[in-house]
Scaffold this motif. Sequence first.
Motif, PDB file in Angstrom:
ATOM      1  N   GLN A 416     100.724 -53.427 -24.286  1.00  0.00           N
ATOM      2  CA  GLN A 416     100.564 -52.239 -23.452  1.00  0.00           C
ATOM      3  C   GLN A 416     100.458 -52.644 -21.990  1.00  0.00           C
ATOM      4  N   ILE A 417     101.070 -51.850 -21.120  1.00  0.00           N
ATOM      5  CA  ILE A 417     100.907 -52.016 -19.679  1.00  0.00           C
ATOM      6  C   ILE A 417     100.494 -50.672 -19.093  1.00  0.00           C
ATOM      7  N   GLY A 418     100.134 -50.665 -17.823  1.00  0.00           N
ATOM      8  CA  GLY A 418      99.571 -49.464 -17.206  1.00  0.00           C
ATOM      9  C   GLY A 418     100.592 -48.428 -16.804  1.00  0.00           C
ATOM     10  N   GLU A 434      95.535 -50.585 -13.865  1.00  0.00           N
ATOM     11  CA  GLU A 434      96.508 -50.934 -14.901  1.00  0.00           C
ATOM     12  C   GLU A 434      95.808 -51.384 -16.180  1.00  0.00           C
ATOM     13  N   SER A 438      95.867 -49.375 -19.694  1.00  0.00           N
ATOM     14  CA  SER A 438      96.373 -50.090 -20.871  1.00  0.00           C
ATOM     15  C   SER A 438      95.401 -49.956 -22.034  1.00  0.00           C
ATOM     16  N   HIS A 441      95.601 -46.593 -23.609  1.00  0.00           N
ATOM     17  CA  HIS A 441      96.718 -46.522 -24.550  1.00  0.00           C
ATOM     18  C   HIS A 441      96.317 -47.106 -25.903  1.00  0.00           C
ATOM     19  N   GLN A 461      95.577 -61.127 -23.828  1.00  0.00           N
ATOM     20  CA  GLN A 461      95.722 -60.569 -22.488  1.00  0.00           C
ATOM     21  C   GLN A 461      96.650 -61.442 -21.657  1.00  0.00           C
TER      22      GLN A 461
END
Length: 478
Positions: A416-418, A434, A438, A441, A461
């Motif tokens: 997941q990214i922002g 971000e 993330s 999400h 991460q």
Amino acid sequence: MSGLKVCALISGGKDSCFSMMECVMAGHQIVALANLKPPHQVQSSLHIDAVCSGAILSDYQRIRVENVCSRLNLISLSFLWRRDQSELLREMISFQMNCVVIKVATLGLDQKHLGQSLAQLQDHLMAMETKFGINVCGEGGEYETFTLDCPLFKKSISIDESKVIVHSADAFAPVAFLHLKSLSLKDKIEQANVTSATQMEMLTTNMEIRDYLRHPRDLVSHCHDLRPCFENCENHLSAKLPDDVSSFTLGKSVSYLPSSSCVSFQDGSTGWFAIGNLPIQSRNEGENGAQDDPAEAMEQVFRQLKECLDSHGWSFSDLVSVTLLVSDMAQYAVINQRYVKNFGINPPIRVCVQTHQDSAVILHALGFHLREDKHFALETTRRTMHVQSISHWAPANIGPYSQYVEVDNVIHIAGQIGLIPGCMELIPGGCGPEAKLSFRHVHRILEAHKLGFQAIAQVSQSVCGKKKYSYGDWDDPG
């Protein structure tokens, strides 16, 4: 992502109409409507970029629309997907939608509620949710609506004649509907010098209404401190490892990340296997070989991956997660084009990260091959979530991967990214926002599985860039 020309799937109910309003607020243009009974003459010359629908919780509805969009190379817009239904109902009413109930089929609703508006029934629906657990937006078929007016309509609809028909006079959950025998269009009444032409524009700038695109900082305002997320994550190291792999255990399963040359490993007691560090260069290839070209590198990666899978009796459908390390994210489109050819429905999750490396692409894969033992297979059914629609829930799949794959009682969640889900753009503000977005999400994907952060066993991460970040950077609300 804005300015799309949208064909709206319209039933006449509240959800499909509010979905159109969401599209307009996101900067898109409704150019066509589609329903189950189109006119005999259909315009086929319209340019369409996307299709919007009012799906809230129905995977059946969402998947059917996504499949059609995929075949026609269209974008699926589903801005109501997995919205909190109580909040969504309040928002529809706040946006001056006049929707009346035309069918009831649940405990707590009967024929006397037919013809009443959502505004009139709001308190009653909330009370029935508390008392009987109904879906306040009717997602369980509790009721159906017909939209008489909304800011998109040039005229309002008036019910001139109707008749109540009782389909089932059940004492606890009667089924009845309102037969609309005669309708007419009415000019809208201007209120406080506000015309229908400016009504929609005013609503989109109403600060009391949540606007996901204009105020992206609101997305992370409730997720300020990330430390508990990490403090609850437990890494379990295995003591019995092959010399050339590192390992962590998740419950019964074991995943392996190869650390040097290509390694394939299988845990025979569970069915988990791992393949890594592809592609492997042969000695007669040049120092750079195909690895300088991302397209050729991907072809080589998947050719070698297939050979390895075939040699062990595994298949692409057994893969649970794929990690792609790329040297240049600017080549993502080229890499993704080659990647998508190898997977169909319910693909594995994927993590794609740019790193400093000589190869254009390096691939690691984790999989699970069901044993032939019938009892074992029943306990290890594979489940996936593969949402491709643009929504306010979480980022849509921008590649051929699933949001999560569950097998052997372990859930693997995609990287997941922002990204702001509604427009698929990075949230401004850098590392802190971000990271928080993330994690929102991740939390929403877990919520769809009726889980929370406490269920997380491991977090991987990746922080990209030359700056050294600390928890302080992540907790900074700016």
